[in-house]
Design a protein around this motif. Sequence first.
Motif, PDB file in Angstrom:
ATOM      1  N   ALA A  35       0.825  -1.208   0.000  1.00 16.52           N
ATOM      2  CA  ALA A  35       0.000   0.000   0.000  1.00 16.52           C
ATOM      3  C   ALA A  35       0.860   1.259   0.000  1.00 16.52           C
ATOM      4  O   ALA A  35       0.543   2.233  -0.688  1.00 16.52           O
ATOM      5  N   VAL A  36       1.956   1.248   0.762  1.00 14.33           N
ATOM      6  CA  VAL A  36       2.876   2.399   0.771  1.00 14.33           C
ATOM      7  C   VAL A  36       3.469   2.595  -0.623  1.00 14.33           C
ATOM      8  O   VAL A  36       3.515   3.717  -1.140  1.00 14.33           O
ATOM      9  N   GLU A  37       3.915   1.508  -1.236  1.00 16.79           N
ATOM     10  CA  GLU A  37       4.498   1.598  -2.576  1.00 16.79           C
ATOM     11  C   GLU A  37       3.477   2.136  -3.587  1.00 16.79           C
ATOM     12  O   GLU A  37       3.794   3.010  -4.389  1.00 16.79           O
ATOM     13  N   ALA A  38       2.254   1.644  -3.518  1.00 22.45           N
ATOM     14  CA  ALA A  38       1.210   2.112  -4.440  1.00 22.45           C
ATOM     15  C   ALA A  38       0.910   3.588  -4.217  1.00 22.45           C
ATOM     16  O   ALA A  38       0.722   4.344  -5.177  1.00 22.45           O
ATOM     17  N   SER A  39       0.893   4.016  -2.970  1.00 23.34           N
ATOM     18  CA  SER A  39       0.611   5.422  -2.659  1.00 23.34           C
ATOM     19  C   SER A  39       1.711   6.341  -3.191  1.00 23.34           C
ATOM     20  O   SER A  39       1.430   7.384  -3.777  1.00 23.34           O
ATOM     21  N   VAL A  40       2.961   5.943  -3.001  1.00 22.76           N
ATOM     22  CA  VAL A  40       4.084   6.755  -3.489  1.00 22.76           C
ATOM     23  C   VAL A  40       4.090   6.770  -5.026  1.00 22.76           C
ATOM     24  O   VAL A  40       4.335   7.812  -5.643  1.00 22.76           O
ATOM     25  N   GLN A  41       3.791   5.641  -5.647  1.00 23.85           N
ATOM     26  CA  GLN A  41       3.719   5.603  -7.104  1.00 23.85           C
ATOM     27  C   GLN A  41       2.599   6.500  -7.618  1.00 23.85           C
ATOM     28  O   GLN A  41       2.740   7.159  -8.650  1.00 23.85           O
TER      29      GLN A  41
ATOM     30  N   ASP B 158      -3.452   7.929   2.661  1.00 28.10           N
ATOM     31  CA  ASP B 158      -3.757   7.147   1.463  1.00 28.10           C
ATOM     32  C   ASP B 158      -3.548   5.659   1.721  1.00 28.10           C
ATOM     33  O   ASP B 158      -4.327   4.818   1.261  1.00 28.10           O
ATOM     34  N   VAL B 159      -2.507   5.314   2.471  1.00 25.42           N
ATOM     35  CA  VAL B 159      -2.252   3.907   2.808  1.00 25.42           C
ATOM     36  C   VAL B 159      -3.400   3.378   3.669  1.00 25.42           C
ATOM     37  O   VAL B 159      -3.904   2.267   3.435  1.00 25.42           O
ATOM     38  N   ALA B 160      -3.848   4.158   4.645  1.00 22.31           N
ATOM     39  CA  ALA B 160      -4.971   3.735   5.484  1.00 22.31           C
ATOM     40  C   ALA B 160      -6.222   3.522   4.633  1.00 22.31           C
ATOM     41  O   ALA B 160      -6.956   2.550   4.815  1.00 22.31           O
ATOM     42  N   ARG B 161      -6.438   4.404   3.660  1.00 19.41           N
ATOM     43  CA  ARG B 161      -7.588   4.264   2.764  1.00 19.41           C
ATOM     44  C   ARG B 161      -7.455   3.001   1.929  1.00 19.41           C
ATOM     45  O   ARG B 161      -8.406   2.242   1.774  1.00 19.41           O
ATOM     46  N   ARG B 162      -6.250   2.740   1.402  1.00 23.23           N
ATOM     47  CA  ARG B 162      -6.026   1.546   0.579  1.00 23.23           C
ATOM     48  C   ARG B 162      -6.229   0.260   1.370  1.00 23.23           C
ATOM     49  O   ARG B 162      -6.655  -0.753   0.827  1.00 23.23           O
ATOM     50  N   LEU B 163      -5.898   0.303   2.645  1.00 21.38           N
ATOM     51  CA  LEU B 163      -6.053  -0.885   3.484  1.00 21.38           C
ATOM     52  C   LEU B 163      -7.447  -0.975   4.088  1.00 21.38           C
ATOM     53  O   LEU B 163      -7.755  -1.938   4.793  1.00 21.38           O
ATOM     54  N   GLY B 164      -8.268   0.045   3.842  1.00 22.47           N
ATOM     55  CA  GLY B 164      -9.631   0.028   4.348  1.00 22.47           C
ATOM     56  C   GLY B 164      -9.727   0.295   5.834  1.00 22.47           C
ATOM     57  O   GLY B 164     -10.688  -0.096   6.474  1.00 22.47           O
TER      58      GLY B 164
END
Length: 134
Positions: free
Chosen positions: A82-88, A118-124
Amino acid sequence: MATLSAPRSFAGLSPTALVLAGSMLASSLWGAWATREIVMLGRREVVTVQLSRIMGDFVEAEARSGRPTEETQTRVAAYLKAVEASVQALGKEGRTVLVAEAVVSGGVPDLTEQVRADVARRLGAPGAGRHDAR
Protein backbone atom coordinates in the motif's frame (compact mmCIF):
# COMPACT_ATOMS: atom_id res chain seq x y z
CA MET A 1 20.93 4.76 -80.04
CA ALA A 2 21.32 6.46 -76.77
CA THR A 3 18.25 7.76 -75.08
CA LEU A 4 18.29 10.51 -72.56
CA SER A 5 16.49 9.69 -69.36
CA ALA A 6 14.76 12.46 -67.54
CA PRO A 7 16.08 13.13 -64.05
CA ARG A 8 13.93 11.49 -61.42
CA SER A 9 11.83 13.87 -59.38
CA PHE A 10 8.71 14.03 -57.25
CA ALA A 11 6.58 17.15 -57.38
CA GLY A 12 9.45 18.83 -59.15
CA LEU A 13 11.97 18.08 -56.37
CA SER A 14 15.10 15.99 -56.66
CA PRO A 15 15.66 12.98 -54.37
CA THR A 16 18.26 14.97 -52.42
CA ALA A 17 15.81 17.81 -51.82
CA LEU A 18 13.16 15.31 -50.70
CA VAL A 19 15.55 13.67 -48.23
CA LEU A 20 16.59 17.06 -46.84
CA ALA A 21 12.96 18.18 -46.51
CA GLY A 22 12.06 14.94 -44.71
CA SER A 23 15.04 15.32 -42.41
CA MET A 24 14.09 18.91 -41.58
CA LEU A 25 10.48 17.88 -40.89
CA ALA A 26 11.58 15.02 -38.61
CA SER A 27 14.02 17.32 -36.77
CA SER A 28 11.31 19.94 -36.27
CA LEU A 29 8.85 17.37 -34.89
CA TRP A 30 11.48 15.93 -32.55
CA GLY A 31 12.42 19.44 -31.38
CA ALA A 32 8.79 20.28 -30.62
CA TRP A 33 8.35 17.04 -28.67
CA ALA A 34 11.61 17.52 -26.72
CA THR A 35 10.68 21.11 -25.84
CA ARG A 36 7.27 20.01 -24.56
CA GLU A 37 8.86 17.31 -22.40
CA ILE A 38 11.42 19.73 -20.94
CA VAL A 39 8.74 22.30 -20.13
CA MET A 40 6.64 19.60 -18.43
CA LEU A 41 9.64 18.55 -16.33
CA GLY A 42 9.98 22.14 -15.13
CA ARG A 43 6.41 21.99 -13.85
CA ARG A 44 6.97 18.87 -11.73
CA GLU A 45 6.63 19.37 -8.01
CA VAL A 46 9.35 17.89 -5.82
CA VAL A 47 8.03 16.49 -2.51
CA THR A 48 9.36 14.36 0.32
CA VAL A 49 7.91 11.42 2.21
CA GLN A 50 9.32 10.11 5.49
CA LEU A 51 9.06 6.43 4.70
CA SER A 52 11.08 5.35 7.72
CA ARG A 53 8.67 7.20 10.02
CA ILE A 54 5.59 5.68 8.36
CA MET A 55 7.02 2.18 8.44
CA GLY A 56 8.48 2.61 11.94
CA ASP A 57 5.12 3.70 13.36
CA PHE A 58 3.38 0.76 11.72
CA VAL A 59 5.93 -1.85 12.79
CA GLU A 60 5.93 -0.48 16.34
CA ALA A 61 2.14 -0.69 16.53
CA GLU A 62 2.22 -4.22 15.12
CA ALA A 63 4.82 -5.28 17.69
CA ARG A 64 2.54 -4.09 20.50
CA SER A 65 -0.56 -5.71 19.02
CA GLY A 66 0.22 -9.25 20.22
CA ARG A 67 -0.80 -10.82 16.92
CA PRO A 68 0.72 -14.11 15.76
CA THR A 69 3.92 -13.80 13.69
CA GLU A 70 2.31 -15.07 10.48
CA GLU A 71 -0.52 -12.54 10.69
CA THR A 72 1.93 -9.73 11.45
CA GLN A 73 4.06 -10.69 8.45
CA THR A 74 0.98 -10.68 6.20
CA ARG A 75 -0.10 -7.27 7.51
CA VAL A 76 3.41 -5.81 7.06
CA ALA A 77 3.55 -7.12 3.47
CA ALA A 78 0.14 -5.59 2.72
CA TYR A 79 1.22 -2.31 4.32
CA LEU A 80 4.42 -2.23 2.23
CA LYS A 81 2.40 -2.77 -0.96
CA ALA A 82 0.00 0.00 0.00
CA VAL A 83 2.88 2.40 0.77
CA GLU A 84 4.50 1.60 -2.58
CA ALA A 85 1.21 2.11 -4.44
CA SER A 86 0.61 5.42 -2.66
CA VAL A 87 4.08 6.76 -3.49
CA GLN A 88 3.72 5.60 -7.10
CA ALA A 89 0.37 7.43 -7.31
CA LEU A 90 2.11 10.64 -6.21
CA GLY A 91 4.61 10.13 -9.03
CA LYS A 92 1.84 9.64 -11.57
CA GLU A 93 0.30 12.92 -10.43
CA GLY A 94 3.37 14.72 -11.77
CA ARG A 95 5.42 14.82 -8.59
CA THR A 96 8.99 13.77 -7.99
CA VAL A 97 9.00 11.94 -4.66
CA LEU A 98 12.16 11.97 -2.54
CA VAL A 99 12.73 9.96 0.59
CA ALA A 100 12.88 12.62 3.32
CA GLU A 101 15.79 10.96 5.11
CA ALA A 102 17.93 11.54 2.03
CA VAL A 103 16.96 15.21 1.57
CA VAL A 104 19.22 17.95 2.87
CA SER A 105 17.11 20.94 1.83
CA GLY A 106 14.11 21.89 3.95
CA GLY A 107 12.33 23.80 1.18
CA VAL A 108 10.49 20.79 -0.23
CA PRO A 109 6.87 20.00 0.75
CA ASP A 110 6.51 16.93 2.99
CA LEU A 111 3.58 14.69 2.02
CA THR A 112 4.16 12.04 4.67
CA GLU A 113 0.73 12.48 6.24
CA GLN A 114 -0.93 12.39 2.82
CA VAL A 115 0.79 9.07 2.09
CA ARG A 116 -0.14 7.75 5.54
CA ALA A 117 -3.80 8.66 4.96
CA ASP A 118 -3.76 7.15 1.46
CA VAL A 119 -2.25 3.91 2.81
CA ALA A 120 -4.97 3.74 5.48
CA ARG A 121 -7.59 4.26 2.76
CA ARG A 122 -6.03 1.55 0.58
CA LEU A 123 -6.05 -0.88 3.48
CA GLY A 124 -9.63 0.03 4.35
CA ALA A 125 -8.72 1.26 7.82
CA PRO A 126 -11.26 3.43 9.63
CA GLY A 127 -9.99 7.00 9.91
CA ALA A 128 -7.41 8.34 7.56
CA GLY A 129 -4.63 9.80 9.65
CA ARG A 130 -2.73 7.64 12.13
CA HIS A 131 -2.32 3.87 12.01
CA ASP A 132 -3.87 1.99 14.93
CA ALA A 133 -3.00 -1.69 15.08
CA ARG A 134 -5.36 -2.55 18.00
